[in-house]
Write an enzyme that holds these catalytic residues in place. Structure first.
Site, PDB file in Angstrom:
ATOM      1  N   HIS A  12       0.828  -1.200   0.000  1.00 53.30           N
ATOM      2  CA  HIS A  12       0.000   0.000   0.000  1.00 53.30           C
ATOM      3  C   HIS A  12       0.869   1.260   0.000  1.00 53.30           C
ATOM      4  O   HIS A  12       1.781   1.403   0.813  1.00 53.30           O
ATOM      5  CB  HIS A  12      -0.880  -0.023   1.248  1.00 53.30           C
ATOM      6  CG  HIS A  12      -1.957   0.999   1.265  1.00 53.30           C
ATOM      7  ND1 HIS A  12      -2.305   1.700   2.403  1.00 53.30           N
ATOM      8  CD2 HIS A  12      -2.795   1.456   0.298  1.00 53.30           C
ATOM      9  CE1 HIS A  12      -3.304   2.514   2.141  1.00 53.30           C
ATOM     10  NE2 HIS A  12      -3.615   2.394   0.870  1.00 53.30           N
ATOM     11  N   GLU A  39       0.875  -0.202  -4.776  1.00 58.81           N
ATOM     12  CA  GLU A  39      -0.251   0.703  -5.024  1.00 58.81           C
ATOM     13  C   GLU A  39       0.207   2.095  -4.646  1.00 58.81           C
ATOM     14  O   GLU A  39       0.967   2.264  -3.693  1.00 58.81           O
ATOM     15  CB  GLU A  39      -1.453   0.275  -4.164  1.00 58.81           C
ATOM     16  CG  GLU A  39      -2.702   1.129  -4.334  1.00 58.81           C
ATOM     17  CD  GLU A  39      -2.779   2.308  -3.362  1.00 58.81           C
ATOM     18  OE1 GLU A  39      -3.716   3.118  -3.470  1.00 58.81           O
ATOM     19  OE2 GLU A  39      -1.891   2.432  -2.478  1.00 58.81           O
ATOM     20  N   ASP A  41      -1.060   6.631  -5.081  1.00 60.97           N
ATOM     21  CA  ASP A  41      -2.083   7.609  -5.442  1.00 60.97           C
ATOM     22  C   ASP A  41      -1.499   8.682  -6.349  1.00 60.97           C
ATOM     23  O   ASP A  41      -0.377   9.149  -6.120  1.00 60.97           O
ATOM     24  CB  ASP A  41      -2.614   8.304  -4.179  1.00 60.97           C
ATOM     25  CG  ASP A  41      -3.094   7.312  -3.135  1.00 60.97           C
ATOM     26  OD1 ASP A  41      -4.129   6.686  -3.369  1.00 60.97           O
ATOM     27  OD2 ASP A  41      -2.422   7.157  -2.091  1.00 60.97           O
ATOM     28  N   HIS A  54      -1.569  11.532  -1.505  1.00 62.59           N
ATOM     29  CA  HIS A  54      -2.902  11.055  -1.139  1.00 62.59           C
ATOM     30  C   HIS A  54      -3.841  12.196  -0.789  1.00 62.59           C
ATOM     31  O   HIS A  54      -4.989  12.220  -1.225  1.00 62.59           O
ATOM     32  CB  HIS A  54      -2.801  10.085   0.038  1.00 62.59           C
ATOM     33  CG  HIS A  54      -4.125   9.562   0.507  1.00 62.59           C
ATOM     34  ND1 HIS A  54      -4.910  10.233   1.434  1.00 62.59           N
ATOM     35  CD2 HIS A  54      -4.818   8.447   0.177  1.00 62.59           C
ATOM     36  CE1 HIS A  54      -6.023   9.544   1.641  1.00 62.59           C
ATOM     37  NE2 HIS A  54      -5.991   8.457   0.896  1.00 62.59           N
ATOM     38  N   GLU A 114      -3.952   4.457  -8.221  1.00 62.52           N
ATOM     39  CA  GLU A 114      -5.221   5.043  -7.795  1.00 62.52           C
ATOM     40  C   GLU A 114      -5.290   6.502  -8.242  1.00 62.52           C
ATOM     41  O   GLU A 114      -4.449   7.322  -7.864  1.00 62.52           O
ATOM     42  CB  GLU A 114      -5.414   4.971  -6.284  1.00 62.52           C
ATOM     43  CG  GLU A 114      -6.763   5.566  -5.884  1.00 62.52           C
ATOM     44  CD  GLU A 114      -7.043   5.571  -4.392  1.00 62.52           C
ATOM     45  OE1 GLU A 114      -7.891   6.392  -3.969  1.00 62.52           O
ATOM     46  OE2 GLU A 114      -6.412   4.790  -3.664  1.00 62.52           O
TER      47      GLU A 114
END
Length: 246
Positions: A12, A39, A41, A54, A114
């Site tokens: 993450h 992952e 952002d 984020h 993301e």
């Protein structure tokens, strides 16, 4: 083709809790710990540069005031995005999306990107991130999966780069989740693990979609989800849910 040809355990925000999130250092740590997928952002800076971060506000990860969407990348690049995680990480910067992509490709890391639009920038962000991803991973064996909580951003990404796979990202399961998967032509449901039930996993598979669960940080929950047939786990606890856990 398999429903989920990508890594089954992914880190993450690059390095989970072990590194400052959404930095090159975090992605490098994920690779060092032998994760095969990460992952992170992506949001647009005020000048349109896609960057890894984020929050819409800068304060939590940099200590600076202001909004990402109101700052040029040249100004963001001067901020320290690592010191809040300790002296080891002092000097880590807010990276550009293109720098993160190159690092992933260099280390053989697959990416779940993301799309994280600032309020009011949903369509523009979806389009920009999708176009950039299509170019950055051109010819790659495993392209990234684009996901977003914003249906507008995900729809814009679909229009801008229809060949890139997409994941429907949900904090809670909407009654129309099946229709959304179909209409946005998603390859996977990206669900909060707390909202998942075994029947949901089965229904998603029956619809031809994989299931990714976030953010899974204890081994007992991870084992249960894998037993249900969940295809991918996203974790913050890289020390507990290791790359070979599945």
């Amino acid at each position: 083709m398999k429903l989920w040809p990508y890594p089954r355990i992914i880190a993450h925000r690059g390095g989970g809790t072990l590194a400052p999130e959404n930095t090159l250092g975090a992605i490098g740590l994920g690779a060092e710990l032998r994760f095969r997928g990460v992952e992170f952002d992506v949001m647009l800076a005020g000048d349109g540069t896609p960057v890894l971060i984020h929050d819409q506000k800068l304060r939590r990860t940099t200590g600076a005031r202001g909004d990402v969407a109101h700052a040029a990348y040249a100004d963001l690049a001067r901020l320290d995005a690592g010191a809040w995680r300790g002296a080891r990480w002092r000097g880590e910067r807010i990276p550009r999306f293109e720098d993160a992509a190159r690092l992933c490709l260099e280390h053989g890391l697959w990416a779940n990107v993301e799309i994280k639009p600032a309020l009011g920038h949903e369509r523009r962000t979806g389009e920009a991130v999708a176009r950039a991803a299509a170019e950055l991973w051109r010819g790659a064996d495993l392209p990234p999966v684009l996901s977003s909580f914003s249906l507008v951003a995900l729809s814009a990404a679909r229009a801008a780069a229809p060949a890139l796979p997409r994941g429907l990202l949900l904090g809670r399961l909407l009654p129309q989740w099946r229709e959304l998967l179909r209409d946005l032509e998603c390859v996977a449901l990206h669900a909060n693990h707390r909202s998942l039930r075994q029947r949901v996993v089965q229904e998603a598979h029956a619809a031809g979609c994989a299931v990714l669960a976030w953010t899974v940080n204890d081994r007992r929950t991870a084992r249960k989800l894998l037993a249900w047939g969940v295809d991918c786990l996203v974790t913050d606890r890289l020390d507990r849910i290791t790359p070979d856990f599945a």
